[in-house]
Design an enzyme around this catalytic site. Structure first.
Site, PDB file in Angstrom:
ATOM      1  N   GLY A  45       0.810  -1.210   0.000  1.00  0.00           N
ATOM      2  CA  GLY A  45       0.000   0.000   0.000  1.00  0.00           C
ATOM      3  C   GLY A  45       0.841   1.256   0.000  1.00  0.00           C
TER       4      GLY A  45
ATOM      5  N   GLY B 262       3.403   1.952  -1.866  1.00  0.00           N
ATOM      6  CA  GLY B 262       3.687   2.455  -3.203  1.00  0.00           C
ATOM      7  C   GLY B 262       4.941   1.922  -3.867  1.00  0.00           C
TER       8      GLY B 262
ATOM      9  N   ARG C 183      12.478   0.770   4.842  1.00  0.00           N
ATOM     10  CA  ARG C 183      13.729   0.558   4.130  1.00  0.00           C
ATOM     11  C   ARG C 183      13.608   0.523   2.612  1.00  0.00           C
ATOM     12  NH1 ARG C 183      13.991  -4.518   2.354  1.00  0.00           N
ATOM     13  NH2 ARG C 183      16.269  -4.613   2.199  1.00  0.00           N
TER      14      ARG C 183
ATOM     15  N   ALA D  11      16.827  10.147  -1.489  1.00  0.00           N
ATOM     16  CA  ALA D  11      15.658   9.739  -0.698  1.00  0.00           C
ATOM     17  C   ALA D  11      16.051   8.899   0.515  1.00  0.00           C
ATOM     18  CB  ALA D  11      14.698   8.947  -1.580  1.00  0.00           C
TER      19      ALA D  11
ATOM     20  N   GLU E 141       7.532   4.604   8.736  1.00  0.00           N
ATOM     21  CA  GLU E 141       7.407   4.604  10.186  1.00  0.00           C
ATOM     22  C   GLU E 141       7.544   5.997  10.801  1.00  0.00           C
ATOM     23  OE1 GLU E 141       9.813   1.329   9.655  1.00  0.00           O
ATOM     24  OE2 GLU E 141       8.844   0.154  11.234  1.00  0.00           O
TER      25      GLU E 141
END
Ligand code: FES
Ligand code: FES
Length: 954
Positions: free
Chosen positions: A663, A665, A705, A903, A908
């Protein structure tokens, strides 16, 4: 003929999506009939109890939960499901387009229900207000999105303002708000979750039902089962511990301790004891009370303190851990005692948190089947194929192989679409049960958990009992932080070691503190198994840490935001593990971005509170940091990408993407990064997801991660492929970066200024395929590989080292209104500033932040799982659309040099700061310091009364 003109006969006639259908059993739930009899699996099942709304359809134009409507109630009625929403030519309806464009679907399991509710609203009221939308969607739960983008999408349709997401040109996918590549499947109900697919040999499929312990700790014996088979001819087998070749699994192979089926002892309520396998009607009909299972209840300490005491008294849960401590975590730096003694200001507190349930809307489900294949030597090999919802297909493969005592190559894991995970689908659930039964019986076996079973048997967020002291000097500079926490990990290891090790690293918060002592214990108990849940213990410790930071700011006479700004970690600073942050530590920029909102919120609350009344307002702030990826242990990801040609598609790219989509992406951002690395348009990319036979191991979708680690692997695969293409075109290596690539149907074209070269890919495919030059299937012409494993340095005995390659940072402000007579808290606004390094897809990043904030609201105010009492979505409360206020997101992009395009990760970090900001806001509004969550109305009211009894008014 209309539906109402239909003759009354035994079967029930229902007009489903415009077609007259016959449904067989009037007493059946409509949802089950739609799915099982008509194959309309776009209608999802989250609870079978009218609580979640995932099964929402339109009945005569009105939204209903189809799981609590009997088929017989629908005689002659018109039913519209998600499959009936798109136009006949496949064009998406405006609502579906808006959901895709606004990022309103994440995992997608709630999306059909949301769309049906929204379409009912828009039919009845084409120009709804925001409040109308909130009211209309109130019956559908979403655990991923935080609802705000869903509301935005519905209002966009109402305004006639639906703008499809852009299709970026070659090289410009990163940073663009492109349409999710899986968006269409989500908004049409076409995605196949764990319960939505049947095995190829469905006719021979067996159903499984798991018998679970009603006791938290007991010995048990199973008597003679033969009468059961005589009474229920459809019962084929009862699988027990003795049927499991190696009856233990875990996250960490050296800690395998959890049985697939309990072997004479159960250690938590809900543990699997037996598995009934047979035809679905028979296994459903069996009364568990009929089963000859004799339990002898045993003492069952469920709190950490009780379990520690029981161990001292000589009754540990496992002989391997005589003190009932699974493991300890430790970070020690400097001299905490001396720093506390010499500080100008010291704040100290304890804090308690409770079990929190993941409450993903999709209960665990899947099937296993036996297949035969030939190995490299041509020998026939028996394999088990498992289709199930999972965040970690490769771990599943290896644990299933271990349980069955076979090689990993004999296990094939095909992940379903995942209807929410948040860490809860990192642990095995249905997978080993199904694999054992299918392996034993040689027939396909299917298992779908009901909601209570999902909640009883799955892992939870660790309850924590913590205490800490923090200190600063007279100028407000932090000098010491001393933390100790016990984390209740339940009877099996699961992710206990990860929580125990991650918390001490993060406990002192994203601040410069020279003297730190942080100690943790993962304590074994007979409560639910605790595992991974968005943050691995850091949300719990941050609740205490940010309380202390607020108190020190107050003692120092410094504004709470400015105190945090003064102490914020920045590039060049040293963390409590001795790690020097090289770059990308954007907390100060986050706080700078929030400063105007902070001032405005404080002014507004001051004005509001000047009027006397039962409602008091307050603003609270909290910060967080979060190590991206696994703590120290190896953290690799591999990706492969290819340039292919097929008759159907012509030239195209294929990304073999093992970064599990849950979910968040990854099915979109990995192709974005791969396409840009190659230098071709995103529209050229097809992908193969997750499948352990077809994709390389990209590691788990956990620990925030995938963007950082697997993004680097996807980028590496793209760069490797690009190098090969540029070379094949005959350009010099040194011109690699300047060559513009383009794909035509049959050609790859490269341009360097006026120098234009091309390769005939169709000709290459013909040559490569042999067979007289025919090309039936896609032919892979070039392939690139990428691999990344973030650099870390193991921690020593004092926790000194480099546990993570990079960290996410964030600050959030919560504005609340407290009714001091009722003890209720209403969120007015949340402002969130997150340093994500680079937003590969800003809409998806915002969606993660919204969803994390919603879960933070739940953790702060309402969520408390009590095994046996709140194991359903009626008694276990999660935020609804009305509980999530407007959210303002500030994306801070302090680039991480090791990250793909700079990035980091956000999954979390999105959650961690919300609950402490809310509790600090409650304090600002009322003067009451809550030292436990959830802050239910009863707890807050009691605290307010206690404060009043001391003569202190809010
Ligand atoms: S499945 Fe019907 S309301 Fe949850
Ligand atoms: S997108 Fe709503 S539950 Fe996942």
């Amino acid at each position: 003929m209309t539906a109402r003109d239909l003759p009354a006969i035994q079967v029930v006639h229902v007009v489903v999506n415009g077609a007259v259908c016959e449904l067989g059993d009037p007493t059946r739930r409509l949802a089950d009939a739609l799915r099982d009899e008509l194959g309309l699996t776009g209608t999802k099942i989250g609870c079978h109890a009218g609580d979640c709304g995932a099964c929402t359809v339109l009945l005569e134009g009105e939204q209903v939960c189809s799981c609590i409507v009997a088929v017989g109630q629908c005689e002659g009625c018109a039913v519209t499901t998600i499959e009936g929403v798109a136009a006949a030519d496949g064009m998406l309806a405006p609502l579906q387009r808006a959901f895709v464009a606004h990022g309103a679907a994440q995992c997608g399991i709630c999306t059909p229900g949301m769309l049906m509710s929204a379409s009912a609203l828009l039919r009845a009221n084409p120009t709804p207000s925001e409040q109308n939308v909130l009211d209309a969607l109130a019956g559908v739960l979403c655990r991923c999105t935080g609802y705000r983008k869903i509301v935005e999408a519905v209002l966009a349709v109402a305004r006639g303002d639906v703008v499809d997401a852009p299709a970026p040109p070659a090289g410009a996918a990163v940073g663009a708000r492109v349409a999710r590549l899986d968006g269409r499947a989500k908004v049409t109900g076409a995605e196949r979750f764990g319960a939505d697919l049947l095995p190829a040999a469905a006719a021979s499929m067996l159903a499984m039902r798991v018998v679970r312990s009603p006791h938290p700790h007991a010995r048990f014996e199973v008597g003679d089962l033969a009468p059961l088979f005589a009474r229920w001819p459809g019962l084929v087998d009862v699988v027990a511990a003795a049927d499991v070749p190696h009856n233990a699994f875990a996250i960490f192979p050296d800690l395998r301790d959890q049985p697939v089926l309990a072997d004479g002892v159960v250690r938590f309520r809900g543990e699997a004891v037996l598995a009934l396998v047979g035809d679905a009607a028979a296994v459903d009909a069996i009364d568990v009370a009929e089963l000859p299972i004799r339990y002898t209840p045993l003492p069952a300490p469920q709190a950490s303190a009780d379990a520690l005491a029981a161990a001292e008294a000589g009754t540990p849960i496992h002989a391997r851990y005589p003190d009932n401590v699974l493991c300890r975590g430790r970070v020690v730096r400097g001299d905490v005692e001396a720093a506390l003694a010499g500080a100008a200001h010291v704040a100290a507190s304890s804090f308690a948190t409770r079990h929190v349930e993941h409450a993903y809307i999709e209960p665990e489900a899947g099937f296993a089947e036996i297949v035969e294949a030939r190995d490299a030597a041509g020998a026939v090999v028996r394999r088990v194929r498992v289709f199930a919802c999972t965040q970690t297909p490769y771990l599943d493969r290896d644990e299933i192989a271990s349980v069955l005592g076979i090689g990993p190559a004999q296990v094939h894991v095909v992940p379903s679409a995942i209807g929410g995970g948040f860490g809860g689908k990192l642990d095995l659930s249905v997978q080993p049960l199904l694999a054992v039964a299918a392996w034993k019986l040689g027939r396909p076996v299917r298992l779908v958990y009901e909601r209570p079973e999902s909640m009883q048997s799955s892992t939870k967020r660790h309850p924590a009992a913590m205490r800490a002291s923090a200190a600063c000097d007279a100028a407000g500079a932090l000098v010491a932080f001393d933390f100790a926490g016990d984390f209740n990990t339940g009877p099996y290891a699961s992710w206990g070691p990860t929580v125990a090790n991650r918390v001490p690293i993060h406990a002192s918060g994203p601040y410069r503190v020279a003297n730190v002592r942080a100690l943790t214990r993962a304590v074994l108990t007979h409560d639910s198994v605790a595992g991974a849940f968005r943050g691995f213990g850091v949300p719990q410790s941050t609740l205490l840490g940010e309380l202390l930071i607020d108190e020190l700011a107050a003692k120092s006479g410094i504004d709470a935001l400015e105190f945090r700004h003064r102490n914020a970690l920045a590039a060049g600073d040293t963390t409590p593990t001795g790690q020097v942050l090289r770059a990308s530590a954007g907390l100060r920029a986050c706080l700078d971005a929030l400063r105007p909102a902070w001032r405005a919120a404080n002014e507004a609350t001051t004005t509001f509170n000047a009027a006397q009344g039962p409602k008091r307002r307050g603003a609270g702030i909290a910060c967080m940091w979060y190590g991206i990826g696994n703590t120290v242990i190896a953290n690799p990801s591999s990706m492969r990408g290819a340039l292919c040609w097929s008759a159907a598609r012509g030239a195209h790219l294929v990304l073999y993407n093992g970064a599990q989509e849950i979910g968040q992406g990854t099915a979109t951002i990995m192709p974005q990064m791969f396409a840009d690395a190659v230098g071709l348009a995103l529209a050229c990319v097809e992908q193969v997801m997750g499948d352990t036979d077809r994709t390389a191991d990209a590691g788990k979708s956990s620990a925030s991660r995938q963007t950082f680690v697997s993004g680097n692997a996807a980028r590496g695969a793209g760069l490797d492929l690009r190098r090969q293409l540029v070379a094949r075109l005959g350009f010099d290596d040194r011109d690699d970066a300047d060559v513009a690539l383009a794909l035509e149907r049959d050609r790859l074209v490269g341009r360097l200024g006026a120098d234009v070269r091309a390769i005939d890919l169709h000709a290459l495919a013909r040559a490569q395929s042999g067979d007289g030059g025919r090309v039936d299937a896609a032919v892979e012409l070039f392939a690139g590989h990428g691999h990344f494993n973030p650099p870390t340095v193991p921690l020593d005995a004092d926790g000194q080292g480099v546990p993570y390659a990079t960290y996410g940072f964030a600050a959030q402000i919560a504005e609340v209104e407290v009714d001091v007579e009722l003890g209720t808290v209403t969120l007015l606004h949340v402002h969130a500033a997150h340093d994500v390094g680079r937003a590969i897809h800003p809409t998806l990043v915002e969606g993660q932040i919204h969803g994390g904030i919603a879960q933070g609201i739940g953790m702060a105010l309402m969520e408390e799982y009590v095994n046996g009492r709140t194991d359903n979505l009626h008694d276990y409360l999660i935020p609804t659309v009305g509980d999530v206020p407007p959210i303002t997101v500030h994306l801070i992009e302090d680039p991480e040099p090791l990250g793909p395009w700079g990035a980091k990760g956000v999954g979390e970090p999105a959650l961690v700061a919300t609950a402490p900001a809310i509790l600090n806001a409650i304090h600002a509004a009322t003067g009451v310091r809550m030292r436990e969550v959830p802050v239910t109305p009863a707890r807050l009211r009691a605290a307010l009364l206690a404060r009043a009894s001391e003569g202190r008014a809010p």
